[in-house]
Design an enzyme around this catalytic site. Structure first.
Site, PDB file in Angstrom:
ATOM      1  N   ARG A   1      38.216  -2.639 -32.290  1.00  0.00           N
ATOM      2  CA  ARG A   1      38.107  -3.658 -33.342  1.00  0.00           C
ATOM      3  C   ARG A   1      39.376  -4.530 -33.352  1.00  0.00           C
ATOM      4  O   ARG A   1      39.352  -5.693 -32.974  1.00  0.00           O
ATOM      5  CB  ARG A   1      37.860  -2.994 -34.716  1.00  0.00           C
ATOM      6  CG  ARG A   1      37.372  -3.956 -35.789  1.00  0.00           C
ATOM      7  CD  ARG A   1      38.444  -4.810 -36.410  1.00  0.00           C
ATOM      8  NE  ARG A   1      39.482  -4.017 -37.071  1.00  0.00           N
ATOM      9  CZ  ARG A   1      40.634  -4.519 -37.507  1.00  0.00           C
ATOM     10  NH1 ARG A   1      40.906  -5.804 -37.360  1.00  0.00           N
ATOM     11  NH2 ARG A   1      41.533  -3.747 -38.078  1.00  0.00           N
ATOM     12  N   ASP A   2      40.496  -3.939 -33.741  1.00  0.00           N
ATOM     13  CA  ASP A   2      41.731  -4.728 -33.876  1.00  0.00           C
ATOM     14  C   ASP A   2      42.143  -5.310 -32.522  1.00  0.00           C
ATOM     15  O   ASP A   2      42.686  -6.417 -32.445  1.00  0.00           O
ATOM     16  CB  ASP A   2      42.843  -3.814 -34.432  1.00  0.00           C
ATOM     17  CG  ASP A   2      43.895  -4.567 -35.217  1.00  0.00           C
ATOM     18  OD1 ASP A   2      44.245  -5.691 -34.826  1.00  0.00           O
ATOM     19  OD2 ASP A   2      44.395  -4.031 -36.213  1.00  0.00           O
TER      20      ASP A   2
ATOM     21  N   HIS B   1      48.497   1.704 -41.317  1.00  0.00           N
ATOM     22  CA  HIS B   1      48.007   0.909 -40.180  1.00  0.00           C
ATOM     23  C   HIS B   1      49.192   0.082 -39.689  1.00  0.00           C
ATOM     24  O   HIS B   1      49.661  -0.814 -40.388  1.00  0.00           O
ATOM     25  CB  HIS B   1      46.860   0.010 -40.669  1.00  0.00           C
ATOM     26  CG  HIS B   1      46.339  -0.961 -39.659  1.00  0.00           C
ATOM     27  ND1 HIS B   1      45.209  -0.723 -38.907  1.00  0.00           N
ATOM     28  CD2 HIS B   1      46.786  -2.190 -39.278  1.00  0.00           C
ATOM     29  CE1 HIS B   1      44.974  -1.770 -38.121  1.00  0.00           C
ATOM     30  NE2 HIS B   1      45.920  -2.671 -38.315  1.00  0.00           N
TER      31      HIS B   1
ATOM     32  N   HIS C   1      51.505  -2.151 -36.775  1.00  0.00           N
ATOM     33  CA  HIS C   1      51.603  -2.966 -35.560  1.00  0.00           C
ATOM     34  C   HIS C   1      53.029  -2.821 -35.047  1.00  0.00           C
ATOM     35  O   HIS C   1      53.987  -2.770 -35.830  1.00  0.00           O
ATOM     36  CB  HIS C   1      51.264  -4.432 -35.868  1.00  0.00           C
ATOM     37  CG  HIS C   1      49.788  -4.655 -36.017  1.00  0.00           C
ATOM     38  ND1 HIS C   1      48.998  -5.158 -35.011  1.00  0.00           N
ATOM     39  CD2 HIS C   1      48.943  -4.384 -37.041  1.00  0.00           C
ATOM     40  CE1 HIS C   1      47.733  -5.210 -35.418  1.00  0.00           C
ATOM     41  NE2 HIS C   1      47.664  -4.744 -36.642  1.00  0.00           N
TER      42      HIS C   1
ATOM     43  N   CYS D   1      45.998  -9.701 -35.174  1.00  0.00           N
ATOM     44  CA  CYS D   1      45.104 -10.439 -36.062  1.00  0.00           C
ATOM     45  C   CYS D   1      45.079 -11.897 -35.627  1.00  0.00           C
ATOM     46  O   CYS D   1      46.123 -12.537 -35.529  1.00  0.00           O
ATOM     47  CB  CYS D   1      45.592 -10.331 -37.507  1.00  0.00           C
ATOM     48  SG  CYS D   1      44.633 -11.344 -38.640  1.00  0.00           S
TER      49      CYS D   1
ATOM     50  N   ASN E   1      48.796  -2.921 -32.079  1.00  0.00           N
ATOM     51  CA  ASN E   1      48.999  -1.751 -32.945  1.00  0.00           C
ATOM     52  C   ASN E   1      49.896  -0.743 -32.238  1.00  0.00           C
ATOM     53  O   ASN E   1      50.116  -0.831 -31.036  1.00  0.00           O
ATOM     54  CB  ASN E   1      47.660  -1.053 -33.207  1.00  0.00           C
ATOM     55  CG  ASN E   1      46.698  -1.908 -33.979  1.00  0.00           C
ATOM     56  OD1 ASN E   1      45.815  -2.515 -33.412  1.00  0.00           O
ATOM     57  ND2 ASN E   1      46.877  -1.964 -35.276  1.00  0.00           N
TER      58      ASN E   1
HETATM   59  N1  COA Z   1      28.684 -11.522 -41.083  1.00  0.00           N
HETATM   60  C1  COA Z   1      28.016 -12.548 -40.490  1.00  0.00           C
HETATM   61  N2  COA Z   1      27.982 -13.800 -40.974  1.00  0.00           N
HETATM   62  C2  COA Z   1      28.638 -14.014 -42.130  1.00  0.00           C
HETATM   63  C3  COA Z   1      29.334 -12.995 -42.806  1.00  0.00           C
HETATM   64  C4  COA Z   1      29.349 -11.711 -42.235  1.00  0.00           C
HETATM   65  N3  COA Z   1      29.996 -10.697 -42.801  1.00  0.00           N
HETATM   66  N4  COA Z   1      29.865 -13.516 -43.910  1.00  0.00           N
HETATM   67  C5  COA Z   1      29.514 -14.807 -43.955  1.00  0.00           C
HETATM   68  N5  COA Z   1      28.774 -15.117 -42.877  1.00  0.00           N
HETATM   69  C6  COA Z   1      28.182 -16.404 -42.525  1.00  0.00           C
HETATM   70  C7  COA Z   1      27.419 -17.026 -43.659  1.00  0.00           C
HETATM   71  O1  COA Z   1      26.115 -16.547 -43.710  1.00  0.00           O
HETATM   72  C8  COA Z   1      27.476 -18.490 -43.318  1.00  0.00           C
HETATM   73  O2  COA Z   1      26.573 -18.737 -42.260  1.00  0.00           O
HETATM   74  P1  COA Z   1      25.904 -20.183 -42.044  1.00  0.00           P
HETATM   75  O3  COA Z   1      27.032 -21.120 -41.740  1.00  0.00           O
HETATM   76  O4  COA Z   1      24.998 -19.967 -40.886  1.00  0.00           O
HETATM   77  O5  COA Z   1      25.219 -20.486 -43.344  1.00  0.00           O
HETATM   78  C9  COA Z   1      28.865 -18.628 -42.726  1.00  0.00           C
HETATM   79  O6  COA Z   1      29.233 -17.328 -42.242  1.00  0.00           O
HETATM   80  C10 COA Z   1      29.877 -19.082 -43.756  1.00  0.00           C
HETATM   81  O7  COA Z   1      29.844 -18.197 -44.873  1.00  0.00           O
HETATM   82  P2  COA Z   1      30.878 -18.281 -46.080  1.00  0.00           P
HETATM   83  O8  COA Z   1      30.538 -17.196 -47.043  1.00  0.00           O
HETATM   84  O9  COA Z   1      30.977 -19.685 -46.579  1.00  0.00           O
HETATM   85  O10 COA Z   1      32.173 -17.832 -45.366  1.00  0.00           O
HETATM   86  P3  COA Z   1      33.451 -18.618 -44.828  1.00  0.00           P
HETATM   87  O11 COA Z   1      33.113 -19.617 -43.793  1.00  0.00           O
HETATM   88  O12 COA Z   1      34.285 -19.021 -45.975  1.00  0.00           O
HETATM   89  O13 COA Z   1      34.158 -17.368 -44.093  1.00  0.00           O
HETATM   90  C11 COA Z   1      34.423 -14.985 -43.946  1.00  0.00           C
HETATM   91  C12 COA Z   1      34.487 -16.212 -44.825  1.00  0.00           C
HETATM   92  C13 COA Z   1      35.026 -13.848 -44.704  1.00  0.00           C
HETATM   93  C14 COA Z   1      32.949 -14.686 -43.649  1.00  0.00           C
HETATM   94  C15 COA Z   1      35.159 -15.266 -42.611  1.00  0.00           C
HETATM   95  O14 COA Z   1      36.392 -15.867 -42.879  1.00  0.00           O
HETATM   96  C16 COA Z   1      35.372 -14.026 -41.803  1.00  0.00           C
HETATM   97  O15 COA Z   1      34.432 -13.438 -41.304  1.00  0.00           O
HETATM   98  N6  COA Z   1      36.620 -13.599 -41.627  1.00  0.00           N
HETATM   99  C17 COA Z   1      36.933 -12.414 -40.884  1.00  0.00           C
HETATM  100  C18 COA Z   1      38.331 -12.448 -40.461  1.00  0.00           C
HETATM  101  C19 COA Z   1      38.700 -11.273 -39.596  1.00  0.00           C
HETATM  102  O16 COA Z   1      37.868 -10.530 -39.120  1.00  0.00           O
HETATM  103  N7  COA Z   1      39.990 -11.140 -39.384  1.00  0.00           N
HETATM  104  C20 COA Z   1      40.525 -10.142 -38.544  1.00  0.00           C
HETATM  105  C21 COA Z   1      40.500  -8.790 -39.125  1.00  0.00           C
HETATM  106  S1  COA Z   1      41.797  -8.493 -40.274  1.00  0.00           S
HETATM  107 ZN    ZN Z   2      45.733  -4.622 -37.613  1.00  0.00          ZN
END
Ligand code: COA
Ligand code: ZN
Length: 316
Positions: free
Chosen positions: A15-16, A207, A209, A240, A249
């Site tokens: 994942r990370d 956790h 790094h 990240c 990590n």
């Molecule tokens: N899985 C799949 N799709 C997702 C989702 C999820 N968990 N959460 C939101 N979406 C989709 C929505 O359905 C929407 O789809 P569409 O454009 O087809 O309608 C789109 O993503 C935008 O959704 P929204 O709620 O407006 O989210 P956003 O664009 O503000 O993004 C997160 C917010 C949280 C979904 C996004 O920033 C994210 O996934 N971040 C993860 C960051 C990460 O993994 N970092 C590393 C680990 S620490």
């Molecule tokens: Zn991490």
């Protein structure tokens, strides 16, 4: 040094680590690595994340990976989720537990999940409802617990507020994440001394790094405070995408080697893990930060140079 007899490790490399690889790792290779980690005896594996595929395209195959892995009874297969949509996907994919993500720093939380901390907490309440309805336990990670690459200091009072909100919602455990390797061992001790007594019954995970080579010292400091759960990453993969300067990590095999050398049990087959690390290097196509793969274990013995054996003085 006060050390526990045994610690529990959660492998987060798939994942990370795979989330930040420049090339998409093919689904079948992700599955192969998870299976190798299972076979090496890792008790917990954070397999993937159910996040927006636009945010993290490298993990867009989360369902397929979860469907393809071989599951050993007793091993915990977790996934990271930022919201209830992620929780529903994770539950449908059959995760053992859910790991949530939220940052103790407003700027990093906005950069990472596009929400303020308060907005994230609303989403995480819905996340926990999805999980609890499915009888899946939730463990909550807190990014930037010891410092933020945008804000530097994260006051412990702010961290405590976030921990309290998550515990009140039903988090079974809290993972304190040093997202960009800013923590030092004295600080880790101070933060744990402050937080742990306030939240009885909570399982704490650190956790780390290794961005600034302080990961293992920080883990030692946490062990002295009674923490026995640690995340680590095969080969030292990790980082990240939304935290500048984040690097790998703590390396799983390096940490496990250190623990075993000190007599702390992990239940992991270190030789199998070293082979897995070599396989991961082949998959990502480059050397990884882990030291053990290069150096061998502490009891590695080299042949003597010519003519030395005959000159070693006999001991009485
Ligand atoms: N899985 C799949 N799709 C997702 C989702 C999820 N968990 N959460 C939101 N979406 C989709 C929505 O359905 C929407 O789809 P569409 O454009 O087809 O309608 C789109 O993503 C935008 O959704 P929204 O709620 O407006 O989210 P956003 O664009 O503000 O993004 C997160 C917010 C949280 C979904 C996004 O920033 C994210 O996934 N971040 C993860 C960051 C990460 O993994 N970092 C590393 C680990 S620490
Ligand atoms: Zn991490």
């Amino acid at each position: 040094m006060r050390l526990p007899e045994r610690v529990t490790l959660c492998e987060v490399g798939t994942r990370d680590g795979f989330q930040i690889e420049p090339e998409f790792i093919p689904t079948e290779q992700k599955i192969e690595v998870v299976d190798l980690l299972t076979d090496a005896g890792l008790p917990r594996i954070e397999v993937t994340s159910f996040v927006s595929p636009k945010a993290v395209p490298q993990l867009r195959d989360a369902e397929a990976v979860m469907a393809g892995i071989r599951r050993r009874p007793g091993t915990r297969y977790a996934a990271l989720v930022p919201n209830d949509k992620g929780a529903s996907r994770a539950v449908d994919a059959g995760v053992t537990v859910i790991h949530t993500v939220l940052s103790a720093s407003e700027s990093h939380n906005l950069a990472n999940v596009n929400m303020s901390i308060a907005e994230s907490l609303v989403k995480l309440r819905a996340t926990m409802e999805v999980a609890h309805r499915a009888h899946v336990a939730v463990y909550s990670g807190i990014s930037c617990s010891f410092g933020c690459p945008f804000e530097t200091d994260v006051p412990v009072a702010r961290l405590e507020d976030v921990v309290k909100a998550l515990v009140d919602m039903g988090a079974r455990g809290i993972g304190l994440a040093d997202t960009t390797g800013m923590a030092n061992p004295v600080q880790v001790g101070r933060v744990l001394d402050h937080l742990v007594p306030h939240f009885p019954g909570i399982e704490w995970t650190l956790h780390t790094h290794d961005t600034r080579a302080m990961a293992i010292p920080n883990i030692l400091a946490a062990m002295e405070r009674g923490v026995t759960c640690f995340d680590a990453s095969i080969g030292g993969l990790g980082g990240c995408p939304f935290a500048p300067g984040a690097s790998g990590n703590v390396c799983s095999e390096d940490l496990i080697h250190c623990l075993h050398a000190m007599g702390v049990e992990t239940g992991v087959d270190l030789d199998a893990l070293i082979e897995t690390s070599k396989r991961v290097q082949a998959i990502v196509g480059r050397g990884l930060p882990g030291q053990l793969v290069k150096a061998g274990k502490w009891d590695r013995r080299y042949p003597l140079p010519d003519g030395v054996r005959e000159r070693i003085p006999a001991r009485a």
